[in-house]
Motif scaffolding. Sequence first.
Motif, PDB file in Angstrom:
ATOM      1  N   LEU A 251      -9.697  -6.066   0.537  1.00  0.00           N
ATOM      2  CA  LEU A 251      -9.458  -7.459   0.938  1.00  0.00           C
ATOM      3  C   LEU A 251      -8.717  -8.198  -0.494  1.00  0.00           C
ATOM      4  CD1 LEU A 251     -12.686  -8.376   2.536  1.00  0.00           C
ATOM      5  CD2 LEU A 251     -10.730  -8.327   3.581  1.00  0.00           C
ATOM      6  N   ALA A 252      -9.038  -8.025  -1.495  1.00  0.00           N
ATOM      7  CA  ALA A 252      -8.370  -8.389  -2.839  1.00  0.00           C
ATOM      8  C   ALA A 252      -7.104  -8.035  -2.786  1.00  0.00           C
ATOM      9  CB  ALA A 252      -9.241  -7.952  -3.994  1.00  0.00           C
ATOM     10  N   ALA A 253      -6.642  -6.759  -2.540  1.00  0.00           N
ATOM     11  CA  ALA A 253      -5.333  -6.350  -2.365  1.00  0.00           C
ATOM     12  C   ALA A 253      -4.464  -7.059  -1.402  1.00  0.00           C
ATOM     13  CB  ALA A 253      -5.262  -5.008  -2.330  1.00  0.00           C
ATOM     14  N   MET A 254      -4.961  -7.473  -0.260  1.00  0.00           N
ATOM     15  CA  MET A 254      -4.271  -8.093   0.790  1.00  0.00           C
ATOM     16  C   MET A 254      -4.266  -9.450   0.335  1.00  0.00           C
ATOM     17  SD  MET A 254      -5.732  -6.531   4.390  1.00  0.00           S
ATOM     18  CE  MET A 254      -7.473  -6.440   4.034  1.00  0.00           C
ATOM     19  N   ALA A 255      -4.969 -10.241  -0.335  1.00  0.00           N
ATOM     20  CA  ALA A 255      -4.921 -11.527  -0.519  1.00  0.00           C
ATOM     21  C   ALA A 255      -3.682 -11.725  -1.631  1.00  0.00           C
ATOM     22  CB  ALA A 255      -6.369 -12.063  -1.363  1.00  0.00           C
ATOM     23  N   ARG A 256      -3.462 -10.678  -2.321  1.00  0.00           N
ATOM     24  CA  ARG A 256      -2.220 -11.020  -3.420  1.00  0.00           C
ATOM     25  C   ARG A 256      -0.761 -10.456  -2.355  1.00  0.00           C
ATOM     26  NH1 ARG A 256      -6.226  -8.024  -6.321  1.00  0.00           N
ATOM     27  NH2 ARG A 256      -5.074  -5.909  -6.009  1.00  0.00           N
TER      28      ARG A 256
ATOM     29  N   GLY B  54       0.760  -1.337  -0.158  1.00  0.00           N
ATOM     30  CA  GLY B  54      -0.027   0.029   0.079  1.00  0.00           C
ATOM     31  C   GLY B  54       0.952   1.318  -0.134  1.00  0.00           C
ATOM     32  N   GLU B  55       0.067   2.273   0.075  1.00  0.00           N
ATOM     33  CA  GLU B  55       1.002   3.632   0.103  1.00  0.00           C
ATOM     34  C   GLU B  55      -0.094   4.559   0.858  1.00  0.00           C
ATOM     35  OE1 GLU B  55       3.976   4.158  -0.840  1.00  0.00           O
ATOM     36  OE2 GLU B  55       4.335   2.736  -2.185  1.00  0.00           O
ATOM     37  N   PHE B  56       0.640   5.819   1.610  1.00  0.00           N
ATOM     38  CA  PHE B  56      -0.261   6.524   2.175  1.00  0.00           C
ATOM     39  C   PHE B  56      -0.049   7.874   1.484  1.00  0.00           C
ATOM     40  CE2 PHE B  56      -1.873   7.386   6.837  1.00  0.00           C
ATOM     41  CZ  PHE B  56      -2.799   8.441   6.316  1.00  0.00           C
ATOM     42  N   VAL B  57      -1.024   8.250   0.711  1.00  0.00           N
ATOM     43  CA  VAL B  57      -1.030   9.417  -0.248  1.00  0.00           C
ATOM     44  C   VAL B  57      -2.180  10.517   0.632  1.00  0.00           C
ATOM     45  CG1 VAL B  57      -1.356  10.849  -2.395  1.00  0.00           C
ATOM     46  CG2 VAL B  57      -0.268   8.314  -2.062  1.00  0.00           C
ATOM     47  N   TRP B  58      -1.729  11.473   0.939  1.00  0.00           N
ATOM     48  CA  TRP B  58      -3.080  12.345   1.440  1.00  0.00           C
ATOM     49  C   TRP B  58      -3.814  13.211   0.715  1.00  0.00           C
ATOM     50  CZ3 TRP B  58      -4.344  12.402   6.572  1.00  0.00           C
ATOM     51  CH2 TRP B  58      -3.332  11.859   7.495  1.00  0.00           C
TER      52      TRP B  58
END
Length: 289
Positions: A119-124, A58-62
Amino acid sequence: MSEDRHAQANALLGTAGTARTRLSSADSERASRRWWDADADQYHQTHADFLGVDSPGGEFVWCPEGLHEGDMHFLGEDLAGKRVLEIGCGSAPCARWLAGQGALPVGLDLSMGMLERGLAAMARGGPRIPLVQAGAEALPFADASFDLACSAFGAVPFVADSALVMREVARVLRPGGRWVFSVNHPMRWIFPDDPGPAGLTASIPYFDRTPYVEVDADGAATYVEHHRTIGDRVREIVAAGLVLRDIVEPDWPEWLDREWGQWSPLRGELFPGTAIFVTEKPAEVGSAN
C-alpha cells in the motif's frame, strides 16, 4: 535460517530454536502470519531493490535466479483485460507490474505487514490494485472468477495442505485458465540452508516431509516451511484436475553474483534452487479456448 538476515523477526517473536514437527493448517497459518508481519521490514531492506518493490510500476521477478515475466511469458503473451489472482503477493510488485500490462490483478497475502508495504508503494504512484488479506487454503473468491493465477514463492511452501491450495486455485480459475507458481526446488531440502561450502553436503532425507519449524521458548512455532517432493507436487496438481504443462528449473545466470539466503552462485552452478510449475485448467468441451 540465518540469524543475521532475520534478526528483527527472531527478536520480536522470541525464536529460541528449531524443530522437525507436524503442524496443522491453523498452526502453520498462525506462525506464517506472525513471521511475515515481524520480518516485513528486514525482508524489504534486503530484497526490495531486486524485486522492484519501490519502482512505480513494480516488477515481476519469479525467483532469485532473476527470471522476469516480461521475458518468460509463463502467464501468456497478452495479459490485457485478464483477471489475475496473485497468491502470497507480499508487497505486490508482481501484481502491480501485471496491472501495468493491462491486466486486472488482485493481490492476496496472509500478512498485513507485507500488504501495508505494498500500500505504501502504491501511495507513491503507479498502478493501484486491490489487496486482500487471506490464506491460500480458503480463497475468498467465487468459482471461475479469474483467468490466471500466479505465485512467486508465495504461500505454497508455507501451508500445511498444499493439495488444498491446488484445489482452491482450480476452483477459482475459469476453464482454460493458467496457474503458475514458483517454489524452492524440492531437492534443496536435503542440503543445509547455507549459501557457502557448508551448503553443498546432503544431510537431510529428501523423502522426509516433516516440516522445518522454528520455535520460541515455550515451543510455539514462529516460522514454518513445508516440504513436498517433485512427485508430490505433480500429484497434487493432477488431483486438482489441472494439467501440468511444464516444470522450469532455472540455470544460475552468469551475470548474477548476488546471494539470496541459501541461493548463491556457488550452489547455483551445481543444482537448481527454484522449480516453476506451469499448469492449466482444462477448457470446457466445445469452448473456443
